[in-house]
Write a protein that holds these residues in place. Structure first.
Motif, PDB file in Angstrom:
ATOM      1  N   TYR A   1       0.835  -1.197   0.000  1.00 56.82           N
ATOM      2  CA  TYR A   1       0.000   0.000   0.000  1.00 56.82           C
ATOM      3  C   TYR A   1       0.871   1.250   0.000  1.00 56.82           C
ATOM      4  CZ  TYR A   1      -3.528  -3.488   0.521  1.00 56.82           C
ATOM      5  OH  TYR A   1      -4.306  -4.579   0.265  1.00 56.82           O
ATOM      6  N   ALA A   2       1.970   1.204   0.758  1.00 51.54           N
ATOM      7  CA  ALA A   2       2.918   2.329   0.765  1.00 51.54           C
ATOM      8  C   ALA A   2       3.437   2.586  -0.641  1.00 51.54           C
ATOM      9  CB  ALA A   2       4.074   2.034   1.714  1.00 51.54           C
ATOM     10  N   SER A   3       3.747   1.517  -1.364  1.00 52.49           N
ATOM     11  CA  SER A   3       4.341   1.695  -2.692  1.00 52.49           C
ATOM     12  C   SER A   3       3.319   2.211  -3.696  1.00 52.49           C
ATOM     13  CB  SER A   3       4.982   0.393  -3.169  1.00 52.49           C
ATOM     14  OG  SER A   3       4.004  -0.505  -3.608  1.00 52.49           O
ATOM     15  N   SER A   4       2.018   2.059  -3.388  1.00 56.79           N
ATOM     16  CA  SER A   4       0.980   2.498  -4.331  1.00 56.79           C
ATOM     17  C   SER A   4       0.648   3.984  -4.201  1.00 56.79           C
ATOM     18  CB  SER A   4      -0.295   1.682  -4.117  1.00 56.79           C
ATOM     19  OG  SER A   4      -1.018   2.146  -2.977  1.00 56.79           O
ATOM     20  N   LEU A   5       1.096   4.630  -3.118  1.00 50.86           N
ATOM     21  CA  LEU A   5       0.658   6.003  -2.841  1.00 50.86           C
ATOM     22  C   LEU A   5       1.064   6.984  -3.936  1.00 50.86           C
ATOM     23  CD1 LEU A   5       1.506   6.194   0.980  1.00 50.86           C
ATOM     24  CD2 LEU A   5      -0.770   5.944  -0.045  1.00 50.86           C
ATOM     25  N   LYS A   6       2.282   6.850  -4.433  1.00 50.23           N
ATOM     26  CA  LYS A   6       2.817   7.824  -5.395  1.00 50.23           C
ATOM     27  C   LYS A   6       2.007   7.824  -6.701  1.00 50.23           C
ATOM     28  CE  LYS A   6       5.957  10.839  -6.513  1.00 50.23           C
ATOM     29  NZ  LYS A   6       6.109  12.056  -5.713  1.00 50.23           N
ATOM     30  N   ALA A   7       1.771   6.643  -7.235  1.00 48.59           N
ATOM     31  CA  ALA A   7       1.020   6.552  -8.486  1.00 48.59           C
ATOM     32  C   ALA A   7      -0.391   7.100  -8.297  1.00 48.59           C
ATOM     33  CB  ALA A   7       0.965   5.097  -8.955  1.00 48.59           C
ATOM     34  N   GLN A   8      -1.000   6.742  -7.171  1.00 45.99           N
ATOM     35  CA  GLN A   8      -2.352   7.206  -6.858  1.00 45.99           C
ATOM     36  C   GLN A   8      -2.392   8.731  -6.765  1.00 45.99           C
ATOM     37  OE1 GLN A   8      -5.247   5.459  -6.484  1.00 45.99           O
ATOM     38  NE2 GLN A   8      -6.251   7.419  -6.129  1.00 45.99           N
ATOM     39  N   GLU A   9      -1.374   9.312  -6.119  1.00 48.47           N
ATOM     40  CA  GLU A   9      -1.314  10.768  -5.969  1.00 48.47           C
ATOM     41  C   GLU A   9      -1.222  11.459  -7.331  1.00 48.47           C
ATOM     42  OE1 GLU A   9       1.017  13.006  -2.608  1.00 48.47           O
ATOM     43  OE2 GLU A   9       2.386  12.808  -4.288  1.00 48.47           O
ATOM     44  N   LEU A  10      -0.410  10.895  -8.221  1.00 47.63           N
ATOM     45  CA  LEU A  10      -0.216  11.510  -9.536  1.00 47.63           C
ATOM     46  C   LEU A  10      -1.480  11.448 -10.382  1.00 47.63           C
ATOM     47  CD1 LEU A  10       3.417  10.283 -10.354  1.00 47.63           C
ATOM     48  CD2 LEU A  10       2.705  12.561  -9.628  1.00 47.63           C
ATOM     49  N   VAL A  11      -2.219  10.324 -10.350  1.00 42.08           N
ATOM     50  CA  VAL A  11      -3.434  10.240 -11.176  1.00 42.08           C
ATOM     51  C   VAL A  11      -4.594  11.019 -10.563  1.00 42.08           C
ATOM     52  CG1 VAL A  11      -2.751   8.040 -12.220  1.00 42.08           C
ATOM     53  CG2 VAL A  11      -4.357   8.040 -10.283  1.00 42.08           C
ATOM     54  N   SER A  12      -4.634  11.099  -9.224  1.00 38.07           N
ATOM     55  CA  SER A  12      -5.683  11.890  -8.566  1.00 38.07           C
ATOM     56  C   SER A  12      -5.624  13.335  -9.042  1.00 38.07           C
ATOM     57  CB  SER A  12      -5.513  11.879  -7.048  1.00 38.07           C
ATOM     58  OG  SER A  12      -5.693  10.593  -6.541  1.00 38.07           O
ATOM     59  N   ASP A  13      -4.389  13.846  -9.172  1.00 43.02           N
ATOM     60  CA  ASP A  13      -4.219  15.226  -9.630  1.00 43.02           C
ATOM     61  C   ASP A  13      -4.823  15.425 -11.020  1.00 43.02           C
ATOM     62  OD1 ASP A  13      -2.907  15.664  -7.290  1.00 43.02           O
ATOM     63  OD2 ASP A  13      -0.895  15.689  -8.142  1.00 43.02           O
ATOM     64  N   LYS A  14      -4.944  14.356 -11.800  1.00 41.04           N
ATOM     65  CA  LYS A  14      -5.500  14.459 -13.165  1.00 41.04           C
ATOM     66  C   LYS A  14      -6.966  14.050 -13.212  1.00 41.04           C
ATOM     67  CE  LYS A  14      -1.031  13.379 -15.285  1.00 41.04           C
ATOM     68  NZ  LYS A  14      -0.263  12.212 -15.729  1.00 41.04           N
ATOM     69  N   GLY A  15      -7.572  13.840 -12.041  1.00 38.76           N
ATOM     70  CA  GLY A  15      -9.013  13.571 -12.011  1.00 38.76           C
ATOM     71  C   GLY A  15      -9.411  12.101 -12.078  1.00 38.76           C
ATOM     72  N   TYR A  16      -8.460  11.196 -11.906  1.00 40.54           N
ATOM     73  CA  TYR A  16      -8.796   9.768 -11.920  1.00 40.54           C
ATOM     74  C   TYR A  16      -8.990   9.253 -10.492  1.00 40.54           C
ATOM     75  CZ  TYR A  16      -7.632  10.034 -16.789  1.00 40.54           C
ATOM     76  OH  TYR A  16      -7.621  10.404 -18.099  1.00 40.54           O
ATOM     77  N   ALA A  17      -9.937   8.333 -10.346  1.00 40.78           N
ATOM     78  CA  ALA A  17     -10.258   7.811  -9.021  1.00 40.78           C
ATOM     79  C   ALA A  17      -9.193   6.822  -8.542  1.00 40.78           C
ATOM     80  CB  ALA A  17     -11.623   7.122  -9.044  1.00 40.78           C
ATOM     81  N   GLN A  18      -8.666   6.018  -9.449  1.00 40.48           N
ATOM     82  CA  GLN A  18      -7.743   4.950  -9.086  1.00 40.48           C
ATOM     83  C   GLN A  18      -6.803   4.684 -10.258  1.00 40.48           C
ATOM     84  OE1 GLN A  18      -7.935   2.985  -6.229  1.00 40.48           O
ATOM     85  NE2 GLN A  18     -10.042   3.090  -5.507  1.00 40.48           N
ATOM     86  N   VAL A  19      -5.768   3.888  -9.976  1.00 38.07           N
ATOM     87  CA  VAL A  19      -4.926   3.399 -11.063  1.00 38.07           C
ATOM     88  C   VAL A  19      -5.256   1.937 -11.343  1.00 38.07           C
ATOM     89  CG1 VAL A  19      -3.025   4.954 -10.508  1.00 38.07           C
ATOM     90  CG2 VAL A  19      -3.001   2.630  -9.607  1.00 38.07           C
ATOM     91  N   LEU A  20      -5.043   1.535 -12.575  1.00 34.96           N
ATOM     92  CA  LEU A  20      -5.091   0.108 -12.922  1.00 34.96           C
ATOM     93  C   LEU A  20      -3.648  -0.352 -13.056  1.00 34.96           C
ATOM     94  CD1 LEU A  20      -7.447  -1.691 -15.341  1.00 34.96           C
ATOM     95  CD2 LEU A  20      -5.005  -2.056 -15.552  1.00 34.96           C
TER      96      LEU A  20
END
Lengths: 357, 357
Positions: free
Chosen positions: A202-221
């Motif tokens: 979960y720690a490793s997923s934070l960065k990708a999630q943060e970057l896509v959230s800034d672009k309006g996406y709910a989650q990453v695939l």
């Protein structure tokens, strides 16, 4: 055999329960919690229910430095008739032990753990919210507590269970979300810890999630860590695609979490005679199906949202609009059936419900 | 700008210091610790030195569930003349911020952090052991403290520094160890967290380490997560091979930790005009060199052991005996020079030493 009687200490200071409209996810906790200790040589011992309280650890505790920890997530629901119930909790206890095995944490007696959860939920019965879609989120977790800076499995642990009343994941019912396919960061790889429910994933997923959230996406695939080609999970859910009448989900491969909702979806689809396949599936294949007009539905499946339809998928600059951003019929049927079984408005043909006295 | 004056509260109950012969790694801690808090909107604040004490956190603190945490490791040494000193500590502070960036943890002012460490070491000056090879291990770390079960970066953190007097890594001086090449489990992969010093990387390494320990190996040698072909690290150290007169170490690729000792080894080899290359190196290449009699030395490099010669490498059922299990001349020269600079018996031509007042 260590005595497994749960010692109960009641709080003298009960908290006010949140009103249904203000319920969020995982911010408010109930009056009591469960704790059990482990010491090498003695095993798990001293199971107890105590007032909800802080955890006090030496600053050199292994969990702070080397993240040796596992957790689970499940929910308690209440029916119209006021019956409290859990959904397939034995699956969570089995997975907890599979996670323990990967993370070198000692095995936990699954019956003892499940009974502790049931006893705690029973005590906190009035904390289960009753508004539609609300529930009591249950978070069992194990932390490594030994004070030691060497990189080695801890010799002492605590198993804790905390409870949080949570609102409906989507306040207006289910609604398709926008998902971005991740092609830089990697969640997990074969030989890593992807199939364990452990902190580092979960720690490793934070960065990708943060970057896509800034672009309006709910989650990453997430794609596989080797070729970034095959689909793994979406956010912290498993993922399904309905292509030309068949529902496809990535096969368990060692880096994908084995979701309880995932398993329940597959069972229901089989029961309904809707074709379902667990196999490798690439983003290329999904894109080709989309181009041919054969990508009929896509959805995530997990304990928090149950079923989360995907309305838009962003991949390599392309926007795939799925089912006109409307929840598909299979997604809807799965959501209605699963929540119906959970809240007792539908039959439970598989014996998935475990009542809490 | 928040006031960065360090508030000092002295203990009223000083501990007994361990005798030199009983010093282990990371089991005993000094009388005081450093703490600083972070709150979103306010930034890092309230830097303070307090008596060594437990950390008290809500059981829903993010660090327990999602492992959002980073750490560093460095040492304080004392010279024959009684001068306390650090070795390239600014490199650790820079890496701490690189780890923070990957783990979505707020940036820390490197000067503030380093000054805090120096002030704490200065206060605990008498805890730096003086016997040969002993030192005071410094563990700065950041934990995510917000009470929230959603998977998102924490809005509050604590930065802590604890100190532990440690013995010589090898009591009889440096001694070649047995290493097993790991071909099942994976430590890290490109796009993951391998180059960050974060808890999950260490948690995921425990299982492989446990399995090889049972077979008599000191550490595992990690291969790349994609092809399990290229060499990455050994245990929690960087790794070097001397092949036909040239020293080769894996190039930094996003999944290898950028070690301070690694960098110092490369600088020293350049200084000595010994050929050194940072590049991809496969186990096949190492094995071929071994077969031809060209594998002259192999060693790990890290803060704890400084230089750790490898006497035997186990790979696919083969046992590669390196340099007759004797410490090689380059390994020995690196060890003597690095420890000489650290303890002040050698010149410090690169300005690596930072004195503690």
């Amino acid at each position: 055999m260590v005595d497994q009687t749960v010692n109960v200490t009641l709080t003298e200071d009960t908290k006010q329960k949140p009103v249904a409209e203000q319920l969020e996810f995982g911010r408010v906790f109930t009056d009591h919690m469960f704790i059990m200790d482990y010491i090498e040589g003695k095993g798990w011992h001293n199971p107890r229910i105590v007032p909800y309280q802080p955890v006090t650890l030496d600053p050199a505790a292994i969990v702070f430095h080397y993240g040796q920890t596992v957790f689970e997530g499940l929910k308690a629901y209440v029916t119209k008739d006021g019956e409290a119930r859990l959904f397939r909790p034995e699956k969570n206890m089995q997975r907890l032990n599979r996670s323990n095995e990967r993370m070198c944490i000692p095995h936990l007696d699954e019956d003892v753990a499940l009974n502790a959860i049931k006893q705690l939920v029973s005590l906190e019965r009035d904390w289960i919210p009753t508004a539609p879609g609300t529930s009591l989120y249950i978070r069992p977790f194990i932390i490594s507590t030994e004070s030691y800076l060497g990189v080695a499995p801890s010799k002492t642990y605590q198993f804790l269970v905390i409870l949080s009343p949570v609102g409906a994941y989507y306040k207006e019912g289910i609604n398709p979300v926008k998902i971005a396919v991740e092609d830089e960061f990697v969640r997990a790889v074969k030989g890593g810890t992807g199939e364990a429910k452990t902190a580092g994933n979960y720690a490793s997923s934070l960065k990708a999630q943060e970057l896509v959230s800034d672009k309006g996406y709910a989650q990453v695939l997430w794609l596989d860590g080797l070729e970034k080609k095959y689909i793994e999970e979406v956010g912290s859910m498993n993922v399904f695609f309905k292509i030309n009448g068949e529902v496809v989900t990535p096969a368990l491969n060692g880096s994908i979490l084995e979701g309880v909702t995932r398993n329940s979806v597959i069972r229901l689809l089989n029961h309904w005679d809707i074709p379902v396949a667990e196999r490798k599936i690439s983003m290329e294949e999904v894109y080709e199906a989309y181009e041919k007009g054969l990508l009929e539905e896509a959805f995530g499946a997990g304990t928090a949202a149950v079923i989360s339809p995907i309305g838009e998928l962003s991949w390599k600059g392309e926007q795939l609009i799925i089912n006109d951003r409307v929840t598909g019929s299979v997604s809807k049927r799965l959501y209605d059936t699963l929540t119906g079984i959970q809240y007792g408005t539908e039959e439970d043909p598989f014996g998935w419900i475990e009542k809490v006295k």
